[in-house]
Structures are given as structure tokens and as C-alpha cells.
Design a protein around this motif. Structure first.
Motif, mmCIF file in Angstrom:
data_model
loop_
_atom_site.group_PDB
_atom_site.id
_atom_site.type_symbol
_atom_site.label_atom_id
_atom_site.label_comp_id
_atom_site.label_asym_id
_atom_site.label_seq_id
_atom_site.Cartn_x
_atom_site.Cartn_y
_atom_site.Cartn_z
ATOM 1 N N ILE A 58 -0.729 4.621 -1.244
ATOM 2 C CA ILE A 58 -2.062 4.988 -0.922
ATOM 3 C C ILE A 58 -1.254 4.605 0.880
ATOM 4 C CG2 ILE A 58 -4.103 3.746 0.629
ATOM 5 C CD1 ILE A 58 -3.900 1.927 -1.791
ATOM 6 N N SER A 99 -6.751 2.853 4.956
ATOM 7 C CA SER A 99 -6.142 1.720 4.703
ATOM 8 C C SER A 99 -5.947 1.003 5.314
ATOM 9 C CB SER A 99 -5.051 2.300 4.080
ATOM 10 O OG SER A 99 -4.472 3.021 4.871
ATOM 11 N N GLN A 105 0.554 -1.039 0.101
ATOM 12 C CA GLN A 105 -0.309 -0.107 0.238
ATOM 13 C C GLN A 105 1.367 1.461 0.089
ATOM 14 O OE1 GLN A 105 -2.811 -0.469 3.757
ATOM 15 N NE2 GLN A 105 -3.734 -0.888 1.686
#
Length: 179
Positions: free
Chosen positions: A52, A58, A47
Motif C-alpha cells: 500500500i 493510507s 502497509q
């Protein structure tokens, strides 16, 4: 006489249900916690590499993906097939030899290729000129002529000079002016 095997001993999963008097609502073997921790770190690393940020959603998605992947891996791990053996099997499958599917070489044939004489062959005659087009009809003459193509090359008129001649003349004029 009936001989019992020792399979029942191995069927008991080593499961931590949580602290005393506060058990977890799920059953996970000890190996599941270790696998889940590694998978969670990998998912969060991916991620961050993708871009992100670290926020609530998340982390929630990372936790959900971790649970799903851990359950998938945990379903394939048991006392007969431990994690180390599954990882080694995966490594052997990835690096194992494969049957070649691509054809390497073979006979080369040109029977399907048409060969025409080259236009620039020495001693070859030019093709004959085509006959002029038929005269336009009255309807074609009355029709509005098409707009000229702006990208078409303009034909040289009898009084026109070639651009190279124009450059040559202007260069001669500059030399005369300097002298």
C-alpha cells in the motif's frame, strides 16, 4: 474507626490535555502517546510491506487503526497493571506449555481392511471368461450407433502388425541403405 486507603492517589491519571489555553478535545494518558506512536509505526510498516503506497487515505486508515488499537490496549493498562506487565503476560501466554491434543501412536489393527488374493499370485488361475452379451433388440439395431471414443484403444486387426515390429523393420531398412 474508618481507615482510608491510598487508592485515590493512584486513580489520578497522568494526562496531558495539551498546551495552555488550547487543550485537546480528548484525554489520553502519557503512556497512550507512546503506545500510539509504536502502533502507528507498526501499522505503516505493515502497509508498506503489503504494497500500500503512502498517500492521504493510507495515512488516514493507519491513524484510524492506531486510535482503535491504542484505545483497546489503553483500556487494559492502569496503575495496577502497567504496560510492561501486560506485555510480559502476553509473552508468557504465547510461550506457555499447552496440553497435547494430538494422539501419539496407539495400537494398529487391520480388522477393518479387506484382503483379496492378488491377480499376480504365481500358480493362480485366470478368472473364467464372461458370457457374451445378449443380442441387441430391433429397437437397438434401428437406433443410431454412438460415435466412437477418440481416446479408446483400437483393437488389432488380423492383418495389422505391432508398432514394435514396424520400428524394427524401418531400422533394418536404414541399415541396408547405409551399407
Amino acid at each position: 474507626m474508618h481507615v482510608r486507603t491510598d487508592d485515590d492517589i493512584y486513580r489520578v491519571d497522568s494526562v496531558w490535555l495539551g498546551p495552555p489555553r488550547a487543550t485537546f478535545p480528548w484525554r489520553v494518558r502519557y503512556i497512550g502517546y507512546g503506545v500510539g506512536l509504536i502502533i502507528m509505526m507498526l501499522v505503516m510498516f505493515v502497509q508498506r510491506r503489503v504494497g500500500i503506497g503512502l498517500d492521504f487515505f493510507s495515512v488516514a486508515w493507519a491513524l484510524l487503526i492506531t486510535v482503535l488499537v491504542t484505545r483497546f490496549v489503553g483500556a487494559r493498562i492502569d496503575y495496577e497493571r502497567p504496560l510492561g506487565q501486560v506485555l510480559a503476560l502476553f509473552g508468557h501466554e504465547v510461550r506457555g506449555p499447552r496440553r497435547r491434543t494430538a494422539v501419539a501412536g496407539g495400537p494398529v489393527r487391520t480388522a477393518h481392511v479387506r484382503v483379496h488374493p492378488s491377480a499376480f499370485t504365481p500358480g493362480r488361475r485366470r478368472p473364467a471368461r464372461q458370457a457374451p452379451a445378449a443380442k441387441p433388440t430391433k429397437a437397438a439395431k434401428a437406433a443410431k450407433p454412438a460415435a466412437p471414443d477418440p481416446w479408446a484403444r483400437r483393437r488389432r486387426e488380423p492383418g495389422d502388425s505391432w508398432p514394435s515390429a514396424d520400428r524394427r523393420r524401418s531400422a533394418e531398412r536404414r541399415r541396408r541403405v547405409r551399407a
